[in-house]
Write a protein that holds these residues in place. Structure first.
Motif, short mmCIF file in Angstrom:
data_model
loop_
_atom_site.label_atom_id
_atom_site.label_comp_id
_atom_site.label_asym_id
_atom_site.label_seq_id
_atom_site.Cartn_x
_atom_site.Cartn_y
_atom_site.Cartn_z
N MET A 45 37.38 60.50 45.38
CA MET A 45 37.07 59.36 46.24
C MET A 45 36.53 58.18 45.44
O MET A 45 36.69 57.04 45.84
N ARG A 46 35.92 58.49 44.27
CA ARG A 46 35.39 57.39 43.47
C ARG A 46 36.48 56.44 42.99
O ARG A 46 36.25 55.26 42.83
N SER A 47 37.68 56.98 42.76
CA SER A 47 38.77 56.13 42.28
C SER A 47 39.15 55.08 43.33
O SER A 47 39.47 53.94 42.99
N ILE A 48 39.08 55.45 44.61
CA ILE A 48 39.42 54.51 45.68
C ILE A 48 38.36 53.43 45.78
O ILE A 48 38.67 52.24 45.91
N TRP A 49 37.07 53.81 45.69
CA TRP A 49 36.01 52.80 45.71
C TRP A 49 36.14 51.88 44.50
O TRP A 49 35.93 50.67 44.61
N PHE A 50 36.48 52.45 43.34
CA PHE A 50 36.63 51.65 42.14
C PHE A 50 37.75 50.62 42.32
O PHE A 50 37.59 49.45 41.95
N CYS A 51 38.88 51.04 42.88
CA CYS A 51 39.99 50.11 43.09
C CYS A 51 39.63 49.00 44.07
O CYS A 51 39.96 47.84 43.85
N PHE A 52 38.94 49.36 45.15
CA PHE A 52 38.48 48.33 46.09
C PHE A 52 37.61 47.31 45.37
O PHE A 52 37.80 46.10 45.51
N LYS A 53 36.62 47.79 44.62
CA LYS A 53 35.69 46.88 43.95
C LYS A 53 36.38 46.03 42.89
O LYS A 53 36.08 44.86 42.73
N LEU A 54 37.33 46.62 42.19
CA LEU A 54 38.06 45.87 41.16
C LEU A 54 38.91 44.77 41.80
O LEU A 54 38.92 43.62 41.33
N ILE A 55 39.61 45.08 42.88
CA ILE A 55 40.42 44.08 43.58
C ILE A 55 39.52 42.99 44.16
O ILE A 55 39.84 41.79 44.06
N GLU A 56 38.39 43.38 44.75
CA GLU A 56 37.46 42.38 45.30
C GLU A 56 36.92 41.46 44.21
O GLU A 56 36.83 40.25 44.40
N GLY A 57 36.59 42.04 43.06
CA GLY A 57 36.08 41.24 41.95
C GLY A 57 37.12 40.27 41.42
O GLY A 57 36.82 39.11 41.14
N CYS A 58 38.35 40.73 41.27
CA CYS A 58 39.42 39.86 40.77
C CYS A 58 39.73 38.74 41.76
O CYS A 58 39.93 37.58 41.36
N LEU A 59 39.75 39.05 43.05
CA LEU A 59 39.97 38.00 44.05
C LEU A 59 38.81 37.01 44.09
O LEU A 59 39.01 35.80 44.27
N GLY A 60 37.59 37.50 43.90
CA GLY A 60 36.43 36.61 43.82
C GLY A 60 36.52 35.68 42.62
O GLY A 60 36.18 34.49 42.71
N CYS A 61 36.98 36.21 41.48
CA CYS A 61 37.19 35.36 40.29
C CYS A 61 38.25 34.30 40.56
O CYS A 61 38.11 33.15 40.12
N LEU A 62 39.29 34.68 41.28
CA LEU A 62 40.33 33.72 41.63
C LEU A 62 39.78 32.62 42.53
O LEU A 62 40.07 31.43 42.32
N CYS A 63 38.95 32.99 43.51
CA CYS A 63 38.31 32.00 44.38
C CYS A 63 37.43 31.04 43.56
O CYS A 63 37.47 29.82 43.76
N MET A 64 36.65 31.62 42.65
CA MET A 64 35.78 30.78 41.81
C MET A 64 36.60 29.85 40.94
O MET A 64 36.25 28.68 40.76
N GLY A 65 37.67 30.36 40.37
CA GLY A 65 38.53 29.53 39.52
C GLY A 65 39.13 28.36 40.28
O GLY A 65 39.16 27.23 39.78
N ILE A 66 39.61 28.63 41.50
CA ILE A 66 40.17 27.55 42.32
C ILE A 66 39.10 26.54 42.67
O ILE A 66 39.33 25.33 42.61
#
Length: 196
Positions: free
Chosen positions: A1-22
């Protein structure tokens, strides 16, 4: 189950970086000011906590479900507010406010940088909001299921209930990944001391 939480957090972090960059690119290239502090605060706080959550999972710590539900609920709300206020500022822009015909609006939007940045930022913020909301709903579902199973005695059920099973990328991909020793350890199915 940790792998699924990790993927969620990684995707959220990358999308947050994209928002900040824009937001940063739009702030540097457009003279119109928005609620800069609201956007940067929401983007940076939730992006940093997502990446810190990834690090926490990599250090083999289990995420706390109540914290996941509450924090991701707040993150989803924060990204939704930023998307709505971004489009509000774009709508109230003096350059676009008094256009009447649809053709005029489309042509003016294409040539106006502020609207382009605002529209892109709002779309990415809504996508990030949805990912955080899915994370919160999944964590709440698991939390409620675990609480319900803890309250019910096995003899009252008459038969055992099936436990929720989640897969990373589907059953085939997850089962193929489970053949790898590092993934079993990462997913929490094998102790670091186990040798197989």
């Amino acid at each position: 189950m940790r792998s699924i939480w990790f993927c969620f957090k990684l995707i959220e972090g990358c999308l947050g970086c994209l928002c900040m960059g824009i937001q940063i690119e739009g702030f540097l290239n457009v003279a119109v000011s928005q609620d800069l502090y609201l956007y940067i605060t929401v983007f940076s706080v939730f992006t940093c906590t997502s990446f810190f959550g990834c690090m926490n999972i990599c250090m083999e710590n289990e995420p706390v479900l109540k914290r996941e539900v509450i924090w991701n609920g707040f993150a989803s709300f924060g990204y939704f507010i930023t998307a709505v206020t971004t489009m509000y500022h774009a709508e109230k822009d003096l350059y676009l406010m008094y256009l009447s015909a649809k053709v005029e609006i489309i042509e003016a939007e294409m040539g106006h940088q502020f609207f382009g940045y605002s529209k892109t930022q709002a779309i990415v913020a809504i996508v990030t909001c949805v990912v955080h909301l899915m994370h919160a709903v999944l964590a709440a579902d698991i939390l409620i299921t675990d609480l319900a199973e803890a309250k019910e005695a096995p003899e009252e059920l008459g038969e055992e209930r099936k436990k929720l099973v989640f897969y990373l990328g589907g059953a085939k991909i997850h089962n193929r990944l489970l053949k790898l020793k590092w993934f079993r350890r990462f997913d929490g199915r094998m102790l670091p001391t186990d040798v197989r």
